[in-house]
Design an enzyme around this catalytic site. Structure first.
Site, PDB file in Angstrom:
ATOM      1  N   CYS A  19       0.814  -1.223   0.000  1.00 46.14           N
ATOM      2  CA  CYS A  19       0.000   0.000   0.000  1.00 46.14           C
ATOM      3  C   CYS A  19       0.839   1.261   0.000  1.00 46.14           C
ATOM      4  O   CYS A  19       0.358   2.318  -0.407  1.00 46.14           O
ATOM      5  CB  CYS A  19      -0.983  -0.034   1.158  1.00 46.14           C
ATOM      6  SG  CYS A  19      -2.296  -1.222   0.823  1.00 46.14           S
ATOM      7  N   ASP A 160       1.616 -12.076 -12.158  1.00 47.53           N
ATOM      8  CA  ASP A 160       2.177 -13.217 -12.896  1.00 47.53           C
ATOM      9  C   ASP A 160       2.095 -12.959 -14.405  1.00 47.53           C
ATOM     10  O   ASP A 160       3.016 -13.267 -15.158  1.00 47.53           O
ATOM     11  CB  ASP A 160       1.406 -14.491 -12.533  1.00 47.53           C
ATOM     12  CG  ASP A 160       1.262 -14.646 -11.032  1.00 47.53           C
ATOM     13  OD1 ASP A 160       2.275 -14.859 -10.367  1.00 47.53           O
ATOM     14  OD2 ASP A 160       0.139 -14.501 -10.515  1.00 47.53           O
ATOM     15  N   HIS A 188      -2.516 -18.531  -8.150  1.00 48.21           N
ATOM     16  CA  HIS A 188      -1.347 -17.652  -7.945  1.00 48.21           C
ATOM     17  C   HIS A 188      -0.407 -18.380  -6.982  1.00 48.21           C
ATOM     18  O   HIS A 188      -0.394 -18.138  -5.768  1.00 48.21           O
ATOM     19  CB  HIS A 188      -1.780 -16.305  -7.359  1.00 48.21           C
ATOM     20  CG  HIS A 188      -0.612 -15.449  -6.951  1.00 48.21           C
ATOM     21  ND1 HIS A 188       0.330 -14.988  -7.842  1.00 48.21           N
ATOM     22  CD2 HIS A 188      -0.224 -14.974  -5.740  1.00 48.21           C
ATOM     23  CE1 HIS A 188       1.236 -14.276  -7.198  1.00 48.21           C
ATOM     24  NE2 HIS A 188       0.924 -14.253  -5.922  1.00 48.21           N
TER      25      HIS A 188
HETATM   26  N1  LIG Z   1      -1.349 -11.709  -5.370  1.00 52.38           N
HETATM   27  C1  LIG Z   1      -0.139 -11.190  -5.553  1.00 52.38           C
HETATM   28  O1  LIG Z   1       0.333 -11.107  -6.705  1.00 52.38           O
HETATM   29  C2  LIG Z   1       0.669 -10.673  -4.397  1.00 52.38           C
HETATM   30  C3  LIG Z   1       1.877 -10.026  -4.654  1.00 52.38           C
HETATM   31  C4  LIG Z   1       2.612  -9.550  -3.578  1.00 52.38           C
HETATM   32  C5  LIG Z   1       2.160  -9.738  -2.278  1.00 52.38           C
HETATM   33  N2  LIG Z   1       0.998 -10.370  -2.061  1.00 52.38           N
HETATM   34  C6  LIG Z   1       0.462 -10.567  -0.717  1.00 52.38           C
HETATM   35  O2  LIG Z   1      -0.116  -9.328  -0.262  1.00 52.38           O
HETATM   36  C7  LIG Z   1      -0.173  -9.323   1.162  1.00 52.38           C
HETATM   37  C8  LIG Z   1       0.351  -7.996   1.691  1.00 52.38           C
HETATM   38  O3  LIG Z   1       1.731  -7.856   1.405  1.00 52.38           O
HETATM   39  P1  LIG Z   1       2.580  -6.640   2.016  1.00 52.38           P
HETATM   40  O4  LIG Z   1       3.954  -6.807   1.495  1.00 52.38           O
HETATM   41  O5  LIG Z   1       1.873  -5.359   1.853  1.00 52.38           O
HETATM   42  O6  LIG Z   1       2.571  -7.069   3.562  1.00 52.38           O
HETATM   43  P2  LIG Z   1       2.842  -6.159   4.833  1.00 52.38           P
HETATM   44  O7  LIG Z   1       3.066  -7.082   5.987  1.00 52.38           O
HETATM   45  O8  LIG Z   1       3.855  -5.108   4.546  1.00 52.38           O
HETATM   46  O9  LIG Z   1       1.455  -5.417   5.030  1.00 52.38           O
HETATM   47  C9  LIG Z   1       0.287  -6.102   5.356  1.00 52.38           C
HETATM   48  C10 LIG Z   1      -0.566  -5.151   6.157  1.00 52.38           C
HETATM   49  O10 LIG Z   1      -1.820  -5.776   6.363  1.00 52.38           O
HETATM   50  C11 LIG Z   1      -2.258  -5.390   7.642  1.00 52.38           C
HETATM   51  N3  LIG Z   1      -3.318  -6.295   8.099  1.00 52.38           N
HETATM   52  C12 LIG Z   1      -3.192  -7.512   8.685  1.00 52.38           C
HETATM   53  N4  LIG Z   1      -4.398  -7.990   9.015  1.00 52.38           N
HETATM   54  C13 LIG Z   1      -5.316  -7.071   8.605  1.00 52.38           C
HETATM   55  C14 LIG Z   1      -6.724  -7.005   8.678  1.00 52.38           C
HETATM   56  N5  LIG Z   1      -7.444  -7.962   9.252  1.00 52.38           N
HETATM   57  N6  LIG Z   1      -7.324  -5.908   8.172  1.00 52.38           N
HETATM   58  C15 LIG Z   1      -6.606  -4.910   7.616  1.00 52.38           C
HETATM   59  N7  LIG Z   1      -5.259  -4.911   7.546  1.00 52.38           N
HETATM   60  C16 LIG Z   1      -4.625  -5.997   8.021  1.00 52.38           C
HETATM   61  C17 LIG Z   1      -1.001  -5.427   8.491  1.00 52.38           C
HETATM   62  O11 LIG Z   1      -1.144  -4.666   9.691  1.00 52.38           O
HETATM   63  C18 LIG Z   1       0.018  -4.833   7.525  1.00 52.38           C
HETATM   64  O12 LIG Z   1       0.121  -3.421   7.687  1.00 52.38           O
HETATM   65  C19 LIG Z   1       0.631 -10.552   1.590  1.00 52.38           C
HETATM   66  O13 LIG Z   1      -0.261 -11.617   1.883  1.00 52.38           O
HETATM   67  C20 LIG Z   1       1.452 -10.886   0.365  1.00 52.38           C
HETATM   68  O14 LIG Z   1       1.855 -12.237   0.335  1.00 52.38           O
HETATM   69  C21 LIG Z   1       0.239 -10.843  -3.107  1.00 52.38           C
HETATM   70  O1  LIG Z   2       5.470 -14.658  -3.636  1.00 52.68           O
HETATM   71  C1  LIG Z   2       4.947 -14.088  -2.689  1.00 52.68           C
HETATM   72  O2  LIG Z   2       4.811 -14.628  -1.575  1.00 52.68           O
HETATM   73  C2  LIG Z   2       4.476 -12.673  -2.855  1.00 52.68           C
HETATM   74  C3  LIG Z   2       3.650 -12.514  -4.083  1.00 52.68           C
HETATM   75  O3  LIG Z   2       2.598 -13.435  -4.134  1.00 52.68           O
HETATM   76  C4  LIG Z   2       4.455 -12.541  -5.360  1.00 52.68           C
HETATM   77  O4  LIG Z   2       4.089 -13.273  -6.269  1.00 52.68           O
HETATM   78  O5  LIG Z   2       5.450 -11.786  -5.450  1.00 52.68           O
END
Ligand SMILES: NC(=O)c1ccc[n+]([C@@H]2O[C@H](COP(=O)([O-])OP(=O)(O)OC[C@H]3O[C@@H](n4cnc5c(N)ncnc54)[C@H](O)[C@@H]3O)[C@@H](O)[C@H]2O)c1
Ligand SMILES: O=C(O)C[C@H](O)C(=O)O
Length: 329
Positions: A19, A160, A188
């Site tokens: 974010c 992806d 994913h």
């Molecule tokens: N689908 C994709 O392609 C993809 C890619 C990258 C990351 N991700 C996923 O996205 C997620 C977030 O990644 P990030 O790097 O921002 O992690 P991060 O730990 O930096 O941030 C996650 C935030 O979520 C907050 N959080 C936890 N529980 C919550 C809730 N119930 N309600 C609201 N906020 C809540 C935490 O306090 C934290 O600030 C992870 O699960 C990561 O694996 C997915």
């Molecule tokens: O691989 C991870 O755990 C984070 C995210 O889903 C990604 O594809 O970069």
């Protein structure tokens, strides 16, 4: 939705890594251009102080189209009347974990948020899940929101998709803009199937241009499928800016439509297309018109592609069984 009122956009995990890029991209117009927006930001209580700092920075950008920001730790308040919800907030995996290992840690987040969306979001809300394991978290949210049509729940495989386009362009030494009709099938996760047999480069079949099935199988597919882990190994943190970019692109295309003559990868509830069991949230080639996506029909799948898709779908079935056992759906 009306085009002049500010669009209310909820984003969860708003004080987290993704974010810190995503909110500024949304507010600066990457999502909807000049359209006024209101941000509704959800965090857990201990992270609200950090979120206040992020809001101060958003204020300090003086973005012309950002008309209001509300923050909070209660999804029923934050999601009230929202037209778009980007569910990012969830724990990221660490080195050595698969994304599916996060199911028990993160799954419960999406029961509560699905219920809250069901009760207070706008009827036309579009819900996009980025938090991992994204497909099954989206399934959990969808199942906990019985009054919202299933088609309004998606999960993110656009990262992806973009990774696959970039790897292919580099292999062929062409600009990434030459690559079209890329598809990520399935989950994913490391089982996802990036499909070069239906992709095009400069309008020609990508697999034929590559002309090297060993590269496709042993290099291209694993590089794309394991890119998330490679980034964690290099950065010590999971991908953030590229994940934010993909989240913006998926939601933008879902609201405004996909480019003419191409499709994108979206994880959407299966309607049984391509033999994927109905209801699983699996990635397909999709086009969007008038805010509604359609799964592209009639693509040819050879034996190799079929086996890869089946393996990824089998993993989605296992994940669905696991969250059923955990009582989350
Ligand atoms: N689908 C994709 O392609 C993809 C890619 C990258 C990351 N991700 C996923 O996205 C997620 C977030 O990644 P990030 O790097 O921002 O992690 P991060 O730990 O930096 O941030 C996650 C935030 O979520 C907050 N959080 C936890 N529980 C919550 C809730 N119930 N309600 C609201 N906020 C809540 C935490 O306090 C934290 O600030 C992870 O699960 C990561 O694996 C997915
Ligand atoms: O691989 C991870 O755990 C984070 C995210 O889903 C990604 O594809 O970069």
């Amino acid at each position: 939705m009306s085009t002049d009122a500010p669009l209310k956009i909820a984003v969860t995990g708003a004080a987290g890594q993704i974010c810190y890029s995503l909110l500024f991209r949304i507010a600066s117009g990457s999502l909807l251009g000049d359209r006024p927006i209101e941000l509704r930001l959800l965090e857990i209580t201990p992270a609200l102080k950090a979120l206040e700092g992020v809001v101060m920075e958003l204020d300090d950008c003086a973005f012309g189209n950002l008309v209001n920001i509300e923050i909070g730790d209660d999804p029923r308040k934050v999601f009230d009347g929202v037209h778009a919800a980007m569910l990012v907030g969830a724990m990221p995996r660490k080195a050595g974990m698969e994304r599916g290992d996060l199911l028990s840690a993160n799954g419960a987040i999406f029961t509560a948020q699905g219920k809250a969306l069901n009760d207070v979001a706008a009827d036309d809300v579009k819900v996009l899940v980025t938090g991992n394991p994204a497909n099954t978290n989206a399934l959990i949210a969808m199942k906990n929101a019985p009054d919202i049509p299933a088609s309004q729940f998606n999960a993110l495989t656009r990262l992806d998709h973009n990774r696959a386009k970039s790897q292919l362009a580099a292999k062929l030494g062409v600009p990434v803009t030459e690559v079209s009709h890329m598809t990520i099938w399935g989950n994913h996760s490391a089982t996802q199937y990036p499909d070069l047999f239906n992709a095009k480069v400069g309008g020609k079949n990508a697999a034929e241009l590559v002309g090297d099935e060993a590269w496709i199988e042993n290099d291209f597919i694993p590089t794309v499928a394991k890119r998330g882990a490679a980034i964690i190994a290099a950065r010590g943190l999971s991908s953030a800016a590229s994940a934010a970019n993909a989240t913006v692109e998926h939601m933008r295309d879902w609201i405004l439509g996909t480019p003419e003559g191409d499709w994108v990868s979206m994880a959407v509830p299966s309607d049984g297309s391509y033999g994927v069991p109905e209801g699983l949230i699996s990635s397909f080639p999709c086009i969007v018109k008038d805010g509604k996506y359609e799964i592209v029909q009639g693509l040819e799948l050879g034996e190799f592609s079929r086996a890869k898709i089946d393996a990824s779908v089998a993993e989605l079935v296992d994940e669905r069984n696991a969250v059923t056992e955990l009582g989350l759906i």
